[in-house]
Design a protein around this motif. Structure first.
Motif, PDB file in Angstrom:
ATOM      1  N   ILE A   1      76.053   0.479 117.774  1.00  8.20           N
ATOM      2  CA  ILE A   1      76.192  -0.482 118.872  1.00  8.20           C
ATOM      3  C   ILE A   1      77.514  -1.210 118.673  1.00  8.20           C
ATOM      4  N   LYS A   2      78.403  -1.071 119.616  1.00 11.52           N
ATOM      5  CA  LYS A   2      79.733  -1.687 119.510  1.00 11.52           C
ATOM      6  C   LYS A   2      79.803  -2.926 120.390  1.00 11.52           C
ATOM      7  N   ILE A   3      80.338  -3.999 119.810  1.00  9.03           N
ATOM      8  CA  ILE A   3      80.457  -5.277 120.515  1.00  9.03           C
ATOM      9  C   ILE A   3      81.923  -5.695 120.494  1.00  9.03           C
ATOM     10  N   LYS A   4      82.462  -5.974 121.668  1.00  4.81           N
ATOM     11  CA  LYS A   4      83.852  -6.410 121.795  1.00  4.81           C
ATOM     12  C   LYS A   4      83.962  -7.916 121.609  1.00  4.81           C
ATOM     13  N   ALA A   5      85.080  -8.328 121.045  1.00  2.70           N
ATOM     14  CA  ALA A   5      85.304  -9.754 120.815  1.00  2.70           C
ATOM     15  C   ALA A   5      85.454 -10.485 122.140  1.00  2.70           C
ATOM     16  N   GLY A   6      84.812 -11.631 122.260  1.00  7.97           N
ATOM     17  CA  GLY A   6      84.923 -12.461 123.452  1.00  7.97           C
ATOM     18  C   GLY A   6      84.182 -11.922 124.659  1.00  7.97           C
TER      19      GLY A   6
END
Length: 339
Positions: free
Chosen positions: A102-107
């Motif tokens: 699961i990839k989460i982008k900053a902001g």
């Protein structure tokens, strides 16, 4: 007065049993609801700068041996910006069937991710089946592994889920997941099992009543057994969880009930038919013994054996001319008779 006291006693007993049953039912419901809403925290809960995971067990599919989870990540402390989002990119590795992390982008806003994990258990042990699984979560920001805490809850009303952490994990979190049938599901499945056995006993009782009394073919009893025989199939399929054929519920109740009802139905029809036939033969014999003997039938007589005599006997012509005299023998002179 005795009748009134007896009637009042039964009314009070019925009301009391109804209240007790209602209290037990509501207590069972409250226990199941409390367990389903319970949330248990695990991992680095004392660390301020950590990633908190909210894991919700949506459904445990016993057919495919999988459990569907929804995972929501929240950064805490220095890992979150002023809006509550991740300050830097993060990647969550799980023990899901698919190896995609699961990839989460900053902001960026955070949304729940759906993952499926493997559960191990024997579905044919229904309704006493249970399942085990291991939930593993590791969160990385670049090459750095972040401290993780998790809060696990269950929304599957068919199962009661309990969790226990696995020791020896540094920053990530490993949790052993154990699921067993919930109390309402267990109670309903046991009720269906007892009901099927009770219906089998009812069919056997009706069969004994018909055969022991030699009542012959009683179509109300035969119709009842046939209806019970075909009603057991949808009744068995009504249990929660849809267990496959050959489960424990089948060998302890369904197959037994089907066999008893089938034997009772076939025996009632076959033996009842023989009893009816014997009754008909006995009634026919009684009728024949009670009737008087039939008179002999007149035999046909030919015209040569019997000829009806007329009331008028013709007088020979000779006696008319010579009354009182016998005619002369043949060969002698006879006086000529006037024409």
């Amino acid at each position: 007065m005795k009748k009134r006291r007896g009637g009042a006693f039964w009314v009070v007993t019925t009301v009391a049993l109804t209240i007790v049953g209602l209290v037990l039912a509501l207590s069972t419901y409250e226990v199941g609801r409390t367990r389903s809403e319970a949330s248990h925290p695990f991992g680095k809960t004392t660390v301020k700068d950590r990633v908190e995971l909210n894991v919700w067990v949506g459904k445990i599919d016993t057919t495919t041996q999988t459990a569907t989870l929804e995972v929501m990540a929240h950064p805490l402390g220095a890992l979150a910006d002023k809006y509550g989002f991740f300050k830097s990119d993060a990647t969550i590795f799980t023990s899901a069937l698919k190896a995609d992390p699961i990839k989460i982008k900053a902001g960026q806003p955070i949304s729940a991710a759906e993952v499926k994990v493997v559960v191990e258990g024997t579905i044919t042990d229904y309704p006493f089946d249970s399942y085990d699984s291991v939930l593993a979560f590791d969160v990385f920001s670049g090459e750095t592994e972040l401290p993780v805490s998790a809060s696990i809850s269950s929304g599957d009303t068919f199962f009661e889920v309990t969790e226990s952490p696995v020791d020896g994990v540094v920053n990530g979190i490993d949790v052993d997941l154990y699921a067993e049938r919930s109390l309402p599901s267990m109670v309903f499945a046991m009720f269906i099992m007892l009901l099927m056995l009770g219906l089998a006993v009812a069919a056997a009782t009706a069969c004994h009543y018909v055969l022991a009394g030699k009542r012959g073919l009683m179509f109300p009893a035969v119709s009842m057994m046939g209806a019970l025989l075909f009603a057991l199939v949808p009744l068995r399929n009504a249990v929660p969880g849809t267990p496959p054929i050959g489960s424990l519920i089948d060998f302890t109740s369904f197959f037994i009930a089907e066999g008893i009802i089938s034997v009772a139905l076939v025996g009632t029809v076959v033996i009842g038919y023989r009893v009816e036939s014997a009754k008909e033969r006995a009634e026919s014999a009684e009728k024949q013994d009670g009737q008087p003997p039939k008179p002999p039938q007149p035999q046909p007589v030919s015209h040569t054996q019997f000829q009806p005599q007329s009331q008028y006997q013709p007088v020979p012509r000779y006696q008319q001319q010579y009354p009182g005299q016998q005619p002369p023998p043949l060969g002698q002179h006879r006086p000529l008779l006037p024409q």
